[in-house]
Design a protein around this motif. Structure first.
Motif, short mmCIF file in Angstrom:
data_model
loop_
_atom_site.label_atom_id
_atom_site.label_comp_id
_atom_site.label_asym_id
_atom_site.label_seq_id
_atom_site.Cartn_x
_atom_site.Cartn_y
_atom_site.Cartn_z
N ALA A 1 2.01 -3.72 1.77
CA ALA A 1 2.78 -3.77 0.53
C ALA A 1 2.25 -2.77 -0.50
O ALA A 1 3.01 -2.29 -1.32
CB ALA A 1 2.74 -5.18 -0.04
N PHE A 2 0.95 -2.46 -0.45
CA PHE A 2 0.39 -1.55 -1.44
C PHE A 2 0.97 -0.15 -1.34
O PHE A 2 1.05 0.57 -2.32
CB PHE A 2 -1.13 -1.47 -1.32
CG PHE A 2 -1.62 -0.72 -0.11
CD1 PHE A 2 -1.77 0.65 -0.16
CD2 PHE A 2 -1.90 -1.37 1.07
CE1 PHE A 2 -2.21 1.36 0.95
CE2 PHE A 2 -2.34 -0.67 2.18
CZ PHE A 2 -2.49 0.69 2.12
N ALA A 3 1.40 0.26 -0.16
CA ALA A 3 1.84 1.64 0.07
C ALA A 3 3.00 2.04 -0.84
O ALA A 3 3.08 3.19 -1.26
CB ALA A 3 2.21 1.84 1.53
N LYS A 4 3.88 1.12 -1.15
CA LYS A 4 5.03 1.48 -1.99
C LYS A 4 4.62 1.84 -3.41
O LYS A 4 5.33 2.54 -4.11
CB LYS A 4 6.07 0.36 -2.00
CG LYS A 4 5.62 -0.91 -2.68
CD LYS A 4 6.71 -1.98 -2.61
CE LYS A 4 6.23 -3.26 -3.20
NZ LYS A 4 6.27 -3.33 -4.63
N ASP A 5 3.44 1.40 -3.84
CA ASP A 5 2.96 1.70 -5.18
C ASP A 5 2.03 2.91 -5.23
O ASP A 5 1.72 3.41 -6.30
CB ASP A 5 2.21 0.49 -5.75
CG ASP A 5 3.13 -0.72 -5.92
OD1 ASP A 5 4.30 -0.53 -6.27
OD2 ASP A 5 2.65 -1.84 -5.70
N TRP A 6 1.58 3.38 -4.09
CA TRP A 6 0.61 4.47 -4.05
C TRP A 6 1.21 5.76 -3.51
O TRP A 6 0.58 6.49 -2.76
CB TRP A 6 -0.58 4.06 -3.19
CG TRP A 6 -1.43 2.98 -3.79
CD1 TRP A 6 -1.22 2.31 -4.95
CD2 TRP A 6 -2.62 2.44 -3.24
NE1 TRP A 6 -2.21 1.39 -5.16
CE2 TRP A 6 -3.08 1.45 -4.12
CE3 TRP A 6 -3.33 2.70 -2.08
CZ2 TRP A 6 -4.24 0.73 -3.88
CZ3 TRP A 6 -4.48 1.97 -1.85
CH2 TRP A 6 -4.93 1.00 -2.75
N GLU A 11 -5.61 11.28 -0.73
CA GLU A 11 -6.74 11.07 0.17
C GLU A 11 -7.27 9.65 0.04
O GLU A 11 -7.16 9.02 -1.01
CB GLU A 11 -7.85 12.08 -0.07
CG GLU A 11 -8.48 12.07 -1.44
CD GLU A 11 -9.52 13.16 -1.58
OE1 GLU A 11 -10.71 12.83 -1.54
OE2 GLU A 11 -9.12 14.32 -1.72
N ILE A 12 -7.84 9.18 1.15
CA ILE A 12 -8.39 7.82 1.17
C ILE A 12 -9.52 7.76 2.19
O ILE A 12 -9.49 8.43 3.22
CB ILE A 12 -7.30 6.78 1.51
CG1 ILE A 12 -7.83 5.36 1.30
CG2 ILE A 12 -6.78 6.96 2.92
CD1 ILE A 12 -6.75 4.30 1.29
N LEU A 29 2.62 6.86 3.40
CA LEU A 29 2.30 7.51 2.13
C LEU A 29 2.66 8.99 2.23
O LEU A 29 2.04 9.75 2.97
CB LEU A 29 0.81 7.34 1.81
CG LEU A 29 0.38 5.89 1.60
CD1 LEU A 29 -1.15 5.79 1.51
CD2 LEU A 29 1.02 5.32 0.35
N PRO A 30 3.67 9.44 1.48
CA PRO A 30 4.23 10.78 1.68
C PRO A 30 3.30 11.95 1.35
O PRO A 30 3.45 13.03 1.91
CB PRO A 30 5.44 10.79 0.74
CG PRO A 30 5.14 9.77 -0.29
CD PRO A 30 4.33 8.72 0.41
N ALA A 51 2.28 11.85 10.06
CA ALA A 51 1.72 12.12 8.74
C ALA A 51 1.29 13.59 8.66
O ALA A 51 0.89 14.18 9.66
CB ALA A 51 0.52 11.21 8.48
N GLN A 52 1.38 14.16 7.50
CA GLN A 52 1.06 15.58 7.30
C GLN A 52 -0.41 15.76 6.93
O GLN A 52 -0.76 16.29 5.89
CB GLN A 52 1.96 16.15 6.21
CG GLN A 52 3.43 16.06 6.53
CD GLN A 52 3.78 16.84 7.78
OE1 GLN A 52 3.41 17.99 7.94
NE2 GLN A 52 4.50 16.20 8.70
#
Length: 70
Positions: A1-6, A11-12, A29-30, A51-52
């Motif tokens: 669920a966090f991905a829609k806000d980030w 980087e992570i 995460l785009p 993912a890029q």
């Protein structure tokens, strides 16, 4: 669920997290280009397929790297 806000995250690093068992949320995460996975319970990074990424550091039990073949 966090991905829609980030959506701006680029980087992570996930480290020393035994409960981290899936990278699927990260794959959505785009702008994510730099991922470090250190001492996790991951076995596959399939969720990062497409993912890029320009940098990926894996220091864990990942045994399946087929998601980054290309």
């Amino acid at each position: 669920a966090f991905a829609k806000d980030w959506t701006e995250l680029t980087e992570i690093e996930v480290s020393n997290c035994d409960n981290f068992t899936s990278v699927a949320p990260l794959g959505s995460l785009p702008k994510l280009t730099n991922v470090a996975l250190v001492n996790t319970s991951l076995r596959s990074i399939e969720g990062l397929r497409g993912a890029q990424l320009t940098k990926l550091r894996v220091q864990s039990g990942v045994t399946d790297l087929s998601a980054i073949e290309s």
